[in-house]
Write an enzyme that holds these catalytic residues in place. Structure first.
Site, PDB file in Angstrom:
ATOM      1  N   GLU A 508     -79.392 -62.473 -10.508  1.00  0.00           N
ATOM      2  CA  GLU A 508     -79.910 -62.303  -9.151  1.00  0.00           C
ATOM      3  C   GLU A 508     -78.932 -61.578  -8.235  1.00  0.00           C
ATOM      4  OE1 GLU A 508     -80.886 -66.315  -8.161  1.00  0.00           O
ATOM      5  OE2 GLU A 508     -82.089 -66.494  -9.989  1.00  0.00           O
ATOM      6  N   GLN A 621     -75.221 -64.590 -13.200  1.00  0.00           N
ATOM      7  CA  GLN A 621     -75.371 -65.313 -14.452  1.00  0.00           C
ATOM      8  C   GLN A 621     -75.591 -64.326 -15.583  1.00  0.00           C
ATOM      9  OE1 GLN A 621     -78.800 -67.067 -12.544  1.00  0.00           O
ATOM     10  NE2 GLN A 621     -79.967 -66.810 -14.411  1.00  0.00           N
TER      11      GLN A 621
END
Length: 845
Positions: A508, A621
């Site tokens: 993100e 991530q």
């Protein structure tokens, strides 16, 4: 990570030996109990000094209009947030009219124990009152798995050395709307700063009172939710067991019910009050009907008896651990953490029963109780291999979402269905489309989870009846979202590549990009799986195929088009750097130097504007690395190593979803010490409050990932193409790792040591074919196969570093360099000629 004096190592229990207000929000999460439908946070029965007095019911939510600063077509319009259900945990104790309040009480002994083998939370306190009386207070609670709608709380008060008046005030409180009136003396303080991970706060009244009454020892409250229209009823019943004389009184109001017991306690004579509580909710059934359901639940509980309810709870967990436990030899701390994580998975998923698995389970209000793709990628593998029914229920939730998802796809000008990034009721609830709706990969994640479930269980019936609809509609979306592009070399106008633009991958910190590798790789899988599923159904079950084709209005040519798109899917690769770019322009950005980023600027999302983050090569991530794991059969060993060494230094770990995947790939490519480091981070993410937000609830996906890191990372298990294989990577100081898998109805007990992998098949089921390091074996029911191992794969010291990337040459000939965004200001200083001079904040000219 943990104060072991306060929280000693115990492989089957989480034990707290000292009460503290300093981290009360965290311990509320750590000691929560639930069953997937109903959850009670680990608040004390005194009902005081809590960060969040929480009782949560899966799917019980309110809706509200999302107010965008600037509206645009297709933006999510209605938000959803979980509701704090009426609190039944309160059993306040008074001796000589002095209340037990742990902040000031003279507590001589204190122990709180979450027994993971039994699923019961117990607390034992020795309190010396201001008048010198010694009082033993013992309480326990559990949420039943056999009775989905039932919670059991039991309190025993014994004045040890003298007679004394004892009062127990049992309460039901609507804290959602009456916290300030009925909440006692809450400890919660306003949270400073911005944090998008926390729940929305609603200012208007949420629970509208309907029926409320008391009948004997039963107290009832019921409500209708203001906007969503959902309904709830709760009834608490009380059983008193004592040789002491006592009287009772009652009070009932719309937001509070009290059953108060005044006991003439004699020295050494205990008084036990058992509180049976039933919750029922609905999307709109009248509250009177829900109250009747609560009555029936309580009637059964009383008839069964408390002792038998406890026995059933213990038996349920015995069966769960028998089929789910993972044992780590010689490391009690890791064993405790692992079992705590698996325990949380049971509490989050077991009785979800067609609801989703919220990101926080039913332990807190974090992420507003929403369901994410976390379930399909990080939780469902554990469910499929240990408790297949729970996995099927989780997938049915996605099947039931198809109507809303089709509507959402149409709204975004696509065919098929588009599953929401975050939701409770099936509608997209994310107001920030760039990191929300644009995560189209969730379609492929759901299809991947469906395929994994069917591979592990052989449940072709579910695939034919409901799963195929998911496969078809997700594939249809890719067929219209993607597009064909021809190169100059394409002959006769033939298309040569299929692209997907304008999407966000799992990372993100990089949004709305073209040809995100993870999305393309997973979409390719989705398209192939859908085509294969439809063709297999046509061949093996023509009747089911005909029903599906009619139901889905299937064009017979669709599977072929899906396959063509899959075969032509563009998979980006940089010849210059020898890696797979995360997306089409990712490598053009500058590298964020994480190694020199101050700790007080982490996580980045709380300290930097998204536009700052989006300009850099930096990951929240694992993205490419996650693709390397989920679709590892499509990458070579050399590609996995090169990609991991490039992306690992760029990954912040700001998401708790990251460490488990990085652990798995680190183990596979040979960074075995690093793999263990990442595993420890995942195992203790909540127990050690490593991300400083465990108070919002358990990180359920990380807990699921811990199982995968053990079984697929160190255990080396893969199931590509429905073929069970093992290539272990046992850590050097682990004497043994053992776990259980269920493959097509056959139980497999796997034990791994440095020198051998032993696989024993249960007595039921069929013969299982598997491979260990490319050598094929079979094991029949009741048999054991032992395979000698020579080493645990490659071993690489240290960890990849950003310094290794600097100076590398991009495709365009420019060099990679790393830096940290610096906040600077221009301070006008007048020079000798009165012209301003810009000065940085560090004073440099």
């Amino acid at each position: 990570m943990i104060d072991r004096d306060r929280f000693p190592i115990d492989e089957w229990r989480l034990v707290e030996t000292q009460f503290s207000l300093d981290d009360v929000g965290v311990t509320e999460t750590l000691f929560a109990v639930g069953n997937g439908y109903l959850g009670l946070r680990g608040n004390s029965i005194e009902g005081r000094f809590a960060l969040e007095q929480g009782t949560f019911i899966n799917g019980f939510h309110e809706t509200f209009p999302i107010r965008h600063a600037e509206q645009a077509y297709g933006f999510a319009e209605v938000g959803q947030t979980i509701i704090n259900a009426p609190d039944a945990k309160v059993l306040r104790v008074y001796v000589d009219d002095e209340p037990l309040s742990l902040d000031v009480a003279d507590v001589r002994e204190y122990e709180r124990v979450l027994d993971m083998r039994q699923g019961i939370l117990r607390r034992d306190i020795l309190w010396v009152t201001p008048s010198g009386k010694r009082v033993r207070i013992q309480d326990e609670r559990f949420v039943s798995f056999d009775e989905k709608h039932l919670a059991v709380l039991r309190l025993t008060v014994t004045v040890l050395d003298s007679d004394a008046p004892v009062t127990v005030s049992s309460q039901l409180l609507n804290r959602q709307d009456g916290e300030g009136i009925y909440g006692g003396s809450p400890m919660a303080t306003p949270q400073s700063g911005f944090d998008p991970r926390k729940t929305e706060k609603l200012s208007d009244r949420v629970l509208q009172p309907r029926e409320y009454w008391q009948d004997g020892e039963r107290s009832a409250l019921s409500y209708e939710v203001s906007e969503s229209g959902m309904t709830l009823a709760v009834i608490a019943d009380h059983l008193v067991d004592t040789q002491n004389e006592y009287t009772s009184r009652r009070l009932i109001e719309p937001d509070i019910a009290k059953n108060v017991y005044r006991v003439h306690a004699r020295a050494g004579v205990p008084t036990t009050i058992t509180k049976l509580v039933s919750y029922h909710t609905s999307r709109g059934v009248p509250t009177g009907e829900l109250l009747d359901r609560c009555r029936r639940t309580l009637d059964r509980a009383v008839e069964t008896g408390i002792d038998r309810l406890v026995e059933q709870q213990i038996a349920w967990y015995a069966d769960f651990w028998d089929r789910s436990d993972v044992r780590i030899g010689g490391h009690g701390d890791l064993q405790q953490a692992t079992r705590w994580c698996l325990f949380q998975l049971a509490q989050a998923a077991a009785r979800a029963d067609g609801q989703g698995v919220p990101a926080k389970g039913v332990t807190g209000s974090g992420y507003s109780g929403h369901y994410f793709w976390d379930t399909e990628v990080y939780v469902l593998p554990f469910l499929a291999y240990t408790s297949p029914l729970w996995a099927r229920n989780a997938l049915r939730m996605r099947y039931l979402m198809l109507p809303a998802s089709r509507k959402r796809a149409h709204q975004l000008n696509e065919a098929g269905a588009l599953f929401p990034w975050r939701t409770i009721n099936g509608e997209e609830a994310s107001a920030y489309y760039a990191a929300g709706t644009a995560q189209y990969h969730i379609n492929a994640d759901v299809a991947f989870a469906l395929a994994k479930y069917v591979r592990a269980t052989g449940d072709e019936e579910f695939l034919a009846r409901e799963g195929v609809d998911i496969a078809v509609d997700t594939a249809r979306l890719w067929s219209t979202l993607g597009f064909w592009r021809s190169s100059d070399a394409a002959a006769d106008g033939e298309h040569d590549s299929f692209h997907i633009h304008g999407v966000t991958g799992p990372d993100e910190y990089t949004t709305v990009v073209n040809d995100n590798l993870f999305t393309n790789v997973m979409a390719r899988f989705n398209l192939r799986f859908a085509a294969r599923t439809v063709r297999d159904l046509a061949e093996n079950d023509p009747e089911a195929y005909a029903h599906m084709a009619d139901r889905m209005n299937l064009d017979p040519s669709e599977p072929e088009r899906w396959e063509k798109a899959a075969e032509a899917m563009h998979i980006p690769f940089s010849e210059a750097l020898g890696i797979h770019p995360q997306d089409a322009v990712f490598l053009e950005r500058e590298i964020w130097d994480l190694e020199n980023t101050p700790p007080d600027q982490r996580p980045l999302l709380l300290h930097f504007h998204p536009l700052v983050i989006y300009r850099y090569q930096v990951l929240k991530q694992a993205d490419v690395v996650l693709a390397l794991f989920l679709q590892g059969n499509h990458f070579t060993d050399a590609e996995k190593l090169a990609d991991f060494e490039y992306y690992d230094p760029l990954t912040t770990g700001d998401s708790t979803l990251s460490a488990v995947v990085q652990s798995i790939l680190a183990a596979e490519v040979g960074y075995q010490d690093l793999a263990l480091e990442y595993f420890r981070q995942a195992a203790f993410v909540d127990l050690g409050d490593l991300h400083h937000n465990a108070s919002d609830g358990v990180h359920v996906a990380s807990a699921g990932g811990v199982w995968t890191a053990l079984v697929s990372g160190f255990g080396g298990m893969r199931d590509h193409f429905g073929r069970l294989t093992f290539d272990p990577r046992l850590p050097a100081d682990w004497p043994e790792l053992s776990y259980v898998l269920h493959w097509h109805g056959t139980r497999l007990d796997v034990t791994l040591t440095a020198s051998a992998l032993t696989l024993r098949a249960g007595g039921e089921g069929g013969t299982v074919a598997f491979a260990v390091r490319d050598v094929d074996y079979t094991v029949a029911p009741g048999e054991t196969v032992r395979v000698a191992l020579h080493g645990q794969g490659p071993v690489r010291p240290g960890r990849p570093s950003i310094r290794q990337l600097e100076g590398s040459v991009r495709e365009d000939g420019t060099l990679l360099s790393a830096s940290v965004p610096i906040v600077t200001a221009t301070i006008p200083i007048v020079s000798d000629d009165e012209s301003p001079i810009a000065v940085g904040l560090d004073g440099g000219f």
